[in-house]
Design a protein around this motif. Structure first.
Motif, PDB file in Angstrom:
ATOM      1  N   CYS A  84       0.937  -3.404  -5.989  1.00  0.00           N
ATOM      2  CA  CYS A  84       0.875  -4.039  -5.143  1.00  0.00           C
ATOM      3  C   CYS A  84       2.009  -3.859  -4.205  1.00  0.00           C
ATOM      4  O   CYS A  84       1.670  -3.540  -2.780  1.00  0.00           O
ATOM      5  N   ILE A  85       3.125  -2.706  -4.670  1.00  0.00           N
ATOM      6  CA  ILE A  85       3.781  -1.836  -3.677  1.00  0.00           C
ATOM      7  C   ILE A  85       2.646  -1.084  -2.599  1.00  0.00           C
ATOM      8  O   ILE A  85       2.673  -1.021  -2.017  1.00  0.00           O
ATOM      9  N   GLU A  86       2.101  -0.603  -3.186  1.00  0.00           N
ATOM     10  CA  GLU A  86       1.358   0.446  -2.814  1.00  0.00           C
ATOM     11  C   GLU A  86       0.089   0.543  -2.043  1.00  0.00           C
ATOM     12  O   GLU A  86      -0.211   0.285  -0.726  1.00  0.00           O
ATOM     13  N   VAL A  87      -0.634  -0.819  -2.555  1.00  0.00           N
ATOM     14  CA  VAL A  87      -1.741  -1.218  -1.229  1.00  0.00           C
ATOM     15  C   VAL A  87      -1.265  -2.343  -0.292  1.00  0.00           C
ATOM     16  O   VAL A  87      -1.491  -2.203   1.275  1.00  0.00           O
ATOM     17  N   ILE A  88      -0.192  -3.118  -0.745  1.00  0.00           N
ATOM     18  CA  ILE A  88       0.161  -4.292   0.307  1.00  0.00           C
ATOM     19  C   ILE A  88       1.443  -4.180   1.231  1.00  0.00           C
ATOM     20  O   ILE A  88       0.833  -3.915   2.337  1.00  0.00           O
ATOM     21  N   CYS A  89       2.417  -3.322   0.748  1.00  0.00           N
ATOM     22  CA  CYS A  89       3.329  -2.934   2.219  1.00  0.00           C
ATOM     23  C   CYS A  89       2.103  -1.496   2.743  1.00  0.00           C
ATOM     24  O   CYS A  89       2.997  -1.745   4.197  1.00  0.00           O
ATOM     25  N   SER A  90       1.415  -0.849   2.637  1.00  0.00           N
ATOM     26  CA  SER A  90       0.666   0.359   3.179  1.00  0.00           C
ATOM     27  C   SER A  90      -0.162  -0.753   3.879  1.00  0.00           C
ATOM     28  O   SER A  90      -0.081   0.072   5.253  1.00  0.00           O
ATOM     29  N   LEU A  91      -0.071  -1.932   3.385  1.00  0.00           N
ATOM     30  CA  LEU A  91      -1.287  -2.611   5.113  1.00  0.00           C
ATOM     31  C   LEU A  91      -0.501  -2.860   5.584  1.00  0.00           C
ATOM     32  O   LEU A  91      -0.842  -2.414   6.962  1.00  0.00           O
ATOM     33  N   PHE A  92       1.140  -3.622   5.300  1.00  0.00           N
ATOM     34  CA  PHE A  92       1.560  -4.171   6.558  1.00  0.00           C
ATOM     35  C   PHE A  92       2.121  -2.641   7.158  1.00  0.00           C
ATOM     36  O   PHE A  92       2.448  -2.714   8.624  1.00  0.00           O
TER      37      PHE A  92
ATOM     38  N   PHE B 148       3.616  -4.387  10.705  1.00  0.00           N
ATOM     39  CA  PHE B 148       3.815  -5.530  10.889  1.00  0.00           C
ATOM     40  C   PHE B 148       5.106  -5.839  10.239  1.00  0.00           C
ATOM     41  O   PHE B 148       4.922  -5.453   8.696  1.00  0.00           O
ATOM     42  N   LEU B 149       6.217  -6.315   9.832  1.00  0.00           N
ATOM     43  CA  LEU B 149       7.639  -5.717   9.218  1.00  0.00           C
ATOM     44  C   LEU B 149       7.920  -4.506   8.507  1.00  0.00           C
ATOM     45  O   LEU B 149       8.003  -4.554   7.482  1.00  0.00           O
ATOM     46  N   THR B 150       7.272  -3.831   9.631  1.00  0.00           N
ATOM     47  CA  THR B 150       7.820  -3.037   9.287  1.00  0.00           C
ATOM     48  C   THR B 150       9.038  -1.787   8.522  1.00  0.00           C
ATOM     49  O   THR B 150       8.717  -0.940   7.310  1.00  0.00           O
ATOM     50  N   ARG B 151       9.418  -1.895   9.101  1.00  0.00           N
ATOM     51  CA  ARG B 151      11.104  -1.556   8.392  1.00  0.00           C
ATOM     52  C   ARG B 151      11.320  -2.697   6.654  1.00  0.00           C
ATOM     53  O   ARG B 151      11.200  -2.166   6.060  1.00  0.00           O
ATOM     54  N   LEU B 152      11.244  -3.891   6.550  1.00  0.00           N
ATOM     55  CA  LEU B 152      11.071  -4.328   5.850  1.00  0.00           C
ATOM     56  C   LEU B 152      10.087  -4.450   4.635  1.00  0.00           C
ATOM     57  O   LEU B 152      10.192  -3.733   3.135  1.00  0.00           O
ATOM     58  N   MET B 153       8.638  -4.214   5.054  1.00  0.00           N
ATOM     59  CA  MET B 153       7.461  -3.409   4.086  1.00  0.00           C
ATOM     60  C   MET B 153       8.036  -1.778   3.428  1.00  0.00           C
ATOM     61  O   MET B 153       6.801  -1.173   2.847  1.00  0.00           O
ATOM     62  N   ILE B 154       9.048  -0.966   3.910  1.00  0.00           N
ATOM     63  CA  ILE B 154       9.202   0.317   4.130  1.00  0.00           C
ATOM     64  C   ILE B 154       9.993   0.590   2.175  1.00  0.00           C
ATOM     65  O   ILE B 154      10.811   0.963   1.690  1.00  0.00           O
ATOM     66  N   ILE B 155      11.558  -1.201   3.068  1.00  0.00           N
ATOM     67  CA  ILE B 155      11.921  -0.572   1.332  1.00  0.00           C
ATOM     68  C   ILE B 155      11.672  -0.544   0.236  1.00  0.00           C
ATOM     69  O   ILE B 155      11.816   0.102  -0.637  1.00  0.00           O
ATOM     70  N   PRO B 156      10.472  -1.548  -0.441  1.00  0.00           N
ATOM     71  CA  PRO B 156       9.821  -1.411  -1.477  1.00  0.00           C
ATOM     72  C   PRO B 156       8.918   0.245  -2.033  1.00  0.00           C
ATOM     73  O   PRO B 156       9.722   0.644  -2.864  1.00  0.00           O
ATOM     74  N   PRO B 157       8.377   0.644  -1.241  1.00  0.00           N
ATOM     75  CA  PRO B 157       7.873   2.042  -0.979  1.00  0.00           C
ATOM     76  C   PRO B 157       8.971   3.155  -1.431  1.00  0.00           C
ATOM     77  O   PRO B 157       8.970   3.668  -2.220  1.00  0.00           O
ATOM     78  N   PHE B 158      10.097   2.875  -0.419  1.00  0.00           N
ATOM     79  CA  PHE B 158      10.814   3.400  -0.641  1.00  0.00           C
ATOM     80  C   PHE B 158      11.793   4.153  -1.995  1.00  0.00           C
ATOM     81  O   PHE B 158      12.342   4.305  -3.187  1.00  0.00           O
TER      82      PHE B 158
ATOM     83  N   LEU C 202       9.960   9.888   1.013  1.00  0.00           N
ATOM     84  CA  LEU C 202      11.072   9.101   1.391  1.00  0.00           C
ATOM     85  C   LEU C 202      11.290   9.767   2.597  1.00  0.00           C
ATOM     86  O   LEU C 202      12.210   9.314   3.287  1.00  0.00           O
ATOM     87  N   GLY C 203      11.062  10.682   3.054  1.00  0.00           N
ATOM     88  CA  GLY C 203      11.279  11.675   4.108  1.00  0.00           C
ATOM     89  C   GLY C 203      10.705  11.278   5.533  1.00  0.00           C
ATOM     90  O   GLY C 203      11.345  10.627   6.527  1.00  0.00           O
ATOM     91  N   ILE C 204       9.292  10.580   5.075  1.00  0.00           N
ATOM     92  CA  ILE C 204       8.184   9.859   6.203  1.00  0.00           C
ATOM     93  C   ILE C 204       8.735   8.969   6.243  1.00  0.00           C
ATOM     94  O   ILE C 204       8.960   7.583   6.929  1.00  0.00           O
ATOM     95  N   TYR C 205       9.279   7.971   5.399  1.00  0.00           N
ATOM     96  CA  TYR C 205       9.753   6.030   5.222  1.00  0.00           C
ATOM     97  C   TYR C 205      11.061   6.174   6.107  1.00  0.00           C
ATOM     98  O   TYR C 205      10.754   5.372   6.799  1.00  0.00           O
ATOM     99  N   PHE C 206      12.176   7.120   5.695  1.00  0.00           N
ATOM    100  CA  PHE C 206      12.879   7.094   6.537  1.00  0.00           C
ATOM    101  C   PHE C 206      13.296   7.316   7.920  1.00  0.00           C
ATOM    102  O   PHE C 206      13.672   6.802   8.216  1.00  0.00           O
TER     103      PHE C 206
END
Length: 169
Positions: A73-81, A86-96, A131-135
């Motif tokens: 779910c994290i890999e598919v849903i958060c990747s789409l967002f 859309f809600l980018t900074r919030l959606m980065i937290i679960p994959p981070f 982690l580097g890209i998400y940060f």
């Protein structure tokens, strides 16, 4: 008619390649890149769900099947967002958090071998790259080519505020 001047051409080329900044396009590319890279892991895990559900590592006290479902779910849903912005900074937290857990799991498996002896071909560096890209994306935001930016513009215009307030954020 203008004469061709090599020095003028070189100066023009220099300013075009170094002076212009395509930060919003760069953020879009980075969001698409990291989204596609993470999503392909999720798609692979969906395709091999029955093979990996019992061998997937259990994380945060959950059994391996639940951990796998949450990771998919994290890999598919958060990747789409993230890709659409859309809600980018919030959606980065679960994959981070997932990448921190993956890095811990990968390094924890190398107890007999020092982690600094890991070869570059081993998977230990992959979560660090994510982690580097998400940060970076958390710091700079999604950019102007994103749903977040267009929603912000809509909210600002409906509240009769100027776009200068958006630039301060």
């Amino acid at each position: 008619m203008k004469r061709f001047s090599l020095s003028r051409f070189i100066k023009s080329l220099y300013f075009r390649t170094t002076g212009y900044s395509y930060t919003n396009l760069g953020r879009l590319f980075l969001r698409f890149f990291v989204g596609i890279m993470l999503m392909q892991f999720g798609i692979r895990q969906i395709a091999r769900f029955y093979d990996t559900q019992h061998v997937f590592p259990s994380v945060f006290g959950m059994d391996s099947e639940t951990s796998l479902i949450i990771m998919i779910c994290i890999e598919v849903i958060c990747s789409l967002f993230i890709m659409v912005g859309f809600l980018t900074r919030l959606m980065i937290i679960p994959p981070f958090v997932a990448m921190i857990a993956a890095e811990y799991h990968l390094l924890h498996n190398y107890v007999d071998k020092a982690s600094y002896l890991l070869d570059w071909q081993q998977q230990g560096y992959l979560p660090i790259m994510f982690l580097g890209i998400y940060f970076f994306l958390i710091l700079v935001g999604p950019g102007k080519i994103s749903v977040d930016y267009f929603l912000s513009l809509h909210i600002i215009h409906t509240e009769n505020k100027s776009e200068a307030e958006l630039e301060e954020v």
